[in-house]
Design an enzyme around this catalytic site. Structure first.
Site, PDB file in Angstrom:
ATOM      1  N   LYS A 155     -12.450   3.833  16.738  1.00  0.00           N
ATOM      2  CA  LYS A 155     -12.791   3.015  15.571  1.00  0.00           C
ATOM      3  C   LYS A 155     -11.823   1.831  15.426  1.00  0.00           C
ATOM      4  O   LYS A 155     -12.247   0.693  15.228  1.00  0.00           O
ATOM      5  CB  LYS A 155     -12.784   3.887  14.309  1.00  0.00           C
ATOM      6  CG  LYS A 155     -13.144   3.101  13.060  1.00  0.00           C
ATOM      7  CD  LYS A 155     -13.064   3.913  11.784  1.00  0.00           C
ATOM      8  CE  LYS A 155     -13.091   2.971  10.576  1.00  0.00           C
ATOM      9  NZ  LYS A 155     -12.821   3.638   9.314  1.00  0.00           N
ATOM     10  N   THR A 168       0.848  -1.195   0.000  1.00  0.00           N
ATOM     11  CA  THR A 168       0.000   0.000   0.000  1.00  0.00           C
ATOM     12  C   THR A 168       0.879   1.238   0.000  1.00  0.00           C
ATOM     13  O   THR A 168       2.051   1.168   0.382  1.00  0.00           O
ATOM     14  CB  THR A 168      -0.910   0.033   1.249  1.00  0.00           C
ATOM     15  OG1 THR A 168      -1.843   1.093   1.144  1.00  0.00           O
ATOM     16  CG2 THR A 168      -0.116   0.216   2.519  1.00  0.00           C
ATOM     17  N   HIS A 196     -13.029  -3.706  11.480  1.00  0.00           N
ATOM     18  CA  HIS A 196     -12.633  -4.802  10.612  1.00  0.00           C
ATOM     19  C   HIS A 196     -11.130  -4.790  10.362  1.00  0.00           C
ATOM     20  O   HIS A 196     -10.444  -5.778  10.589  1.00  0.00           O
ATOM     21  CB  HIS A 196     -13.399  -4.646   9.290  1.00  0.00           C
ATOM     22  CG  HIS A 196     -13.435  -3.225   8.789  1.00  0.00           C
ATOM     23  ND1 HIS A 196     -13.997  -2.202   9.507  1.00  0.00           N
ATOM     24  CD2 HIS A 196     -12.922  -2.643   7.672  1.00  0.00           C
ATOM     25  CE1 HIS A 196     -13.864  -1.064   8.854  1.00  0.00           C
ATOM     26  NE2 HIS A 196     -13.195  -1.296   7.743  1.00  0.00           N
ATOM     27  N   LYS A 250      -2.887   3.885   6.715  1.00  0.00           N
ATOM     28  CA  LYS A 250      -2.704   2.453   7.024  1.00  0.00           C
ATOM     29  C   LYS A 250      -1.252   2.171   7.434  1.00  0.00           C
ATOM     30  O   LYS A 250      -0.996   1.391   8.349  1.00  0.00           O
ATOM     31  CB  LYS A 250      -3.055   1.596   5.799  1.00  0.00           C
ATOM     32  CG  LYS A 250      -4.527   1.590   5.439  1.00  0.00           C
ATOM     33  CD  LYS A 250      -4.753   0.653   4.271  1.00  0.00           C
ATOM     34  CE  LYS A 250      -6.157   0.685   3.722  1.00  0.00           C
ATOM     35  NZ  LYS A 250      -6.331  -0.154   2.544  1.00  0.00           N
ATOM     36  N   PHE A 301     -13.727   8.032   6.624  1.00  0.00           N
ATOM     37  CA  PHE A 301     -13.707   8.050   5.160  1.00  0.00           C
ATOM     38  C   PHE A 301     -14.687   6.998   4.658  1.00  0.00           C
ATOM     39  O   PHE A 301     -15.347   6.320   5.442  1.00  0.00           O
ATOM     40  CB  PHE A 301     -12.285   7.768   4.634  1.00  0.00           C
ATOM     41  CG  PHE A 301     -11.856   6.332   4.798  1.00  0.00           C
ATOM     42  CD1 PHE A 301     -11.495   5.828   6.024  1.00  0.00           C
ATOM     43  CD2 PHE A 301     -11.847   5.476   3.690  1.00  0.00           C
ATOM     44  CE1 PHE A 301     -11.117   4.494   6.178  1.00  0.00           C
ATOM     45  CE2 PHE A 301     -11.471   4.139   3.844  1.00  0.00           C
ATOM     46  CZ  PHE A 301     -11.108   3.653   5.084  1.00  0.00           C
ATOM     47  N   GLY A 302     -14.763   6.870   3.338  1.00  0.00           N
ATOM     48  CA  GLY A 302     -15.599   5.827   2.738  1.00  0.00           C
ATOM     49  C   GLY A 302     -17.034   5.890   3.244  1.00  0.00           C
ATOM     50  O   GLY A 302     -17.667   6.943   3.238  1.00  0.00           O
ATOM     51  N   TYR A 303     -17.542   4.770   3.718  1.00  0.00           N
ATOM     52  CA  TYR A 303     -18.941   4.659   4.157  1.00  0.00           C
ATOM     53  C   TYR A 303     -19.114   4.940   5.652  1.00  0.00           C
ATOM     54  O   TYR A 303     -20.167   4.636   6.221  1.00  0.00           O
ATOM     55  CB  TYR A 303     -19.450   3.240   3.866  1.00  0.00           C
ATOM     56  CG  TYR A 303     -19.451   2.865   2.395  1.00  0.00           C
ATOM     57  CD1 TYR A 303     -20.579   3.073   1.606  1.00  0.00           C
ATOM     58  CD2 TYR A 303     -18.329   2.292   1.802  1.00  0.00           C
ATOM     59  CE1 TYR A 303     -20.593   2.721   0.265  1.00  0.00           C
ATOM     60  CE2 TYR A 303     -18.320   1.928   0.450  1.00  0.00           C
ATOM     61  CZ  TYR A 303     -19.459   2.150  -0.305  1.00  0.00           C
ATOM     62  OH  TYR A 303     -19.468   1.807  -1.634  1.00  0.00           O
ATOM     63  N   ASP A 344      -7.559  -6.040   1.598  1.00  0.00           N
ATOM     64  CA  ASP A 344      -8.687  -5.606   0.782  1.00  0.00           C
ATOM     65  C   ASP A 344      -9.922  -5.630   1.685  1.00  0.00           C
ATOM     66  O   ASP A 344     -10.050  -6.511   2.540  1.00  0.00           O
ATOM     67  CB  ASP A 344      -8.882  -6.519  -0.426  1.00  0.00           C
ATOM     68  CG  ASP A 344      -9.627  -5.795  -1.547  1.00  0.00           C
ATOM     69  OD1 ASP A 344      -9.163  -4.739  -1.979  1.00  0.00           O
ATOM     70  OD2 ASP A 344     -10.690  -6.288  -1.983  1.00  0.00           O
ATOM     71  N   THR A 345     -10.802  -4.644   1.497  1.00  0.00           N
ATOM     72  CA  THR A 345     -11.959  -4.488   2.384  1.00  0.00           C
ATOM     73  C   THR A 345     -13.225  -4.292   1.574  1.00  0.00           C
ATOM     74  O   THR A 345     -13.181  -3.673   0.506  1.00  0.00           O
ATOM     75  CB  THR A 345     -11.759  -3.249   3.300  1.00  0.00           C
ATOM     76  OG1 THR A 345     -10.665  -3.505   4.166  1.00  0.00           O
ATOM     77  CG2 THR A 345     -12.991  -2.953   4.132  1.00  0.00           C
TER      78      THR A 345
HETATM   79  P1  IMP Z   1      -9.787  -0.867   0.573  1.00  0.00           P
HETATM   80  O1  IMP Z   1      -9.724  -2.273   0.085  1.00  0.00           O
HETATM   81  O2  IMP Z   1      -9.190  -0.677   1.952  1.00  0.00           O
HETATM   82  O3  IMP Z   1      -9.236   0.118  -0.425  1.00  0.00           O
HETATM   83  O4  IMP Z   1     -11.343  -0.513   0.738  1.00  0.00           O
HETATM   84  C1  IMP Z   1     -12.244  -0.550  -0.358  1.00  0.00           C
HETATM   85  C2  IMP Z   1     -13.383   0.431  -0.117  1.00  0.00           C
HETATM   86  O5  IMP Z   1     -14.150   0.025   1.016  1.00  0.00           O
HETATM   87  C3  IMP Z   1     -12.932   1.855   0.200  1.00  0.00           C
HETATM   88  O6  IMP Z   1     -12.744   2.609  -0.962  1.00  0.00           O
HETATM   89  C4  IMP Z   1     -14.091   2.388   1.030  1.00  0.00           C
HETATM   90  O7  IMP Z   1     -15.136   2.822   0.190  1.00  0.00           O
HETATM   91  C5  IMP Z   1     -14.571   1.156   1.769  1.00  0.00           C
HETATM   92  N1  IMP Z   1     -13.944   1.073   3.109  1.00  0.00           N
HETATM   93  C6  IMP Z   1     -12.870   0.320   3.460  1.00  0.00           C
HETATM   94  N2  IMP Z   1     -12.595   0.481   4.763  1.00  0.00           N
HETATM   95  C7  IMP Z   1     -13.509   1.362   5.234  1.00  0.00           C
HETATM   96  C8  IMP Z   1     -13.735   1.943   6.522  1.00  0.00           C
HETATM   97  O8  IMP Z   1     -13.027   1.683   7.504  1.00  0.00           O
HETATM   98  N3  IMP Z   1     -14.763   2.797   6.616  1.00  0.00           N
HETATM   99  C9  IMP Z   1     -15.567   3.128   5.572  1.00  0.00           C
HETATM  100  N4  IMP Z   1     -15.397   2.639   4.351  1.00  0.00           N
HETATM  101  C10 IMP Z   1     -14.376   1.748   4.180  1.00  0.00           C
END
Ligand code: IMP
Length: 195
Positions: free
Chosen positions: A173, A8, A178, A13, A149-151, A69-70
């Site tokens: 958090k 990354t 996760h 992170k 960030f994100g959701y 990956d998330t």
């Molecule tokens: P990544 O695999 O960590 O890049 O996550 C993929 C997508 O999942 C991100 O672009 C966010 O939209 C969402 N996401 C991942 N982790 C989080 C979080 O902790 N909070 C909110 N959205 C998340």
């Protein structure tokens, strides 16, 4: 100290991981190893994408490596947006568009159950190992809070006090998230190996 690559360049992170590994493991970023490649994320699962990224670094750069990956998995949407969480509203979309689409798709839906799931793939030599972290919660009907960030602004974890992730401090958090959970499992495994 042993070197390990975290696939990354996400500063947040990296900081988190380096704090946990301080004095025990030398965590290198993609920039640190001179990797500026656009690593493909073509799998149809979260674990598949984490594996692809870890394998790519081992094969092309020779380093032991881990990658994460998330996805946000919403029960009433059969697990969507899942592996497509970053680009739910389309390629190159921003988080606000993803949230708008999610809220739209859940309009009038009573079952708001969802979970964030992170998979971390660790590649050491030929060995590949997966670590998973999950936090369960519900999706709000409108945004709440400005952090994260994100959701984050529409996700309320079950095991907190009703606040969304966007209303919590980073430490609050991370303690239940996760990614925090998957990271803890990975670090325990890596640090056990050193004994
Ligand atoms: P990544 O695999 O960590 O890049 O996550 C993929 C997508 O999942 C991100 O672009 C966010 O939209 C969402 N996401 C991942 N982790 C989080 C979080 O902790 N909070 C909110 N959205 C998340």
């Amino acid at each position: 100290m042993k070197d390990i690559v975290f696939a990354t360049n996400n500063a947040h992170k990296l900081k988190e991981l380096r704090e946990i590994a301080a004095g025990k493991l030398n965590v290198l970023s993609l920039n640190d190893i001179g990797c500026h490649d656009d690593i493909p994320e073509t799998a149809s699962t979260i674990e598949g994408n984490a594996k692809i990224k870890a394998d790519y670094i081992k094969q092309h750069y020779g380093y032991d490596c881990f990658a994460d990956d998330t996805g946000l998995e919403v029960a009433a949407l059969d697990g969507a947006p899942g592996v497509y969480s970053a680009r739910y509203a389309g390629n190159d979309c921003i988080s606000e568009h993803n949230i708008d689409l999610l809220l739209h798709n859940l309009e009038g839906v009573d079952n708001r159950s969802a979970q964030f799931r992170t998979c971390i793939a660790l590649r050491q030599g030929d060995d590949i190992r997966l670590f998973e972290g999950i936090v369960k919660g519900t999706i709000l009907t409108e945004r709440r809070g400005t952090g994260g960030f994100g959701y984050d602004s529409v996700f309320v974890p079950d095991e907190a006090d009703g606040r969304s992730f966007a209303q919590m401090s980073d430490d609050e958090k991370n303690a239940i998230s996760h990614r925090g959970r998957a990271t803890q499992l990975l670090m325990h495994y890596l640090l056990d190996q050193r004994q």
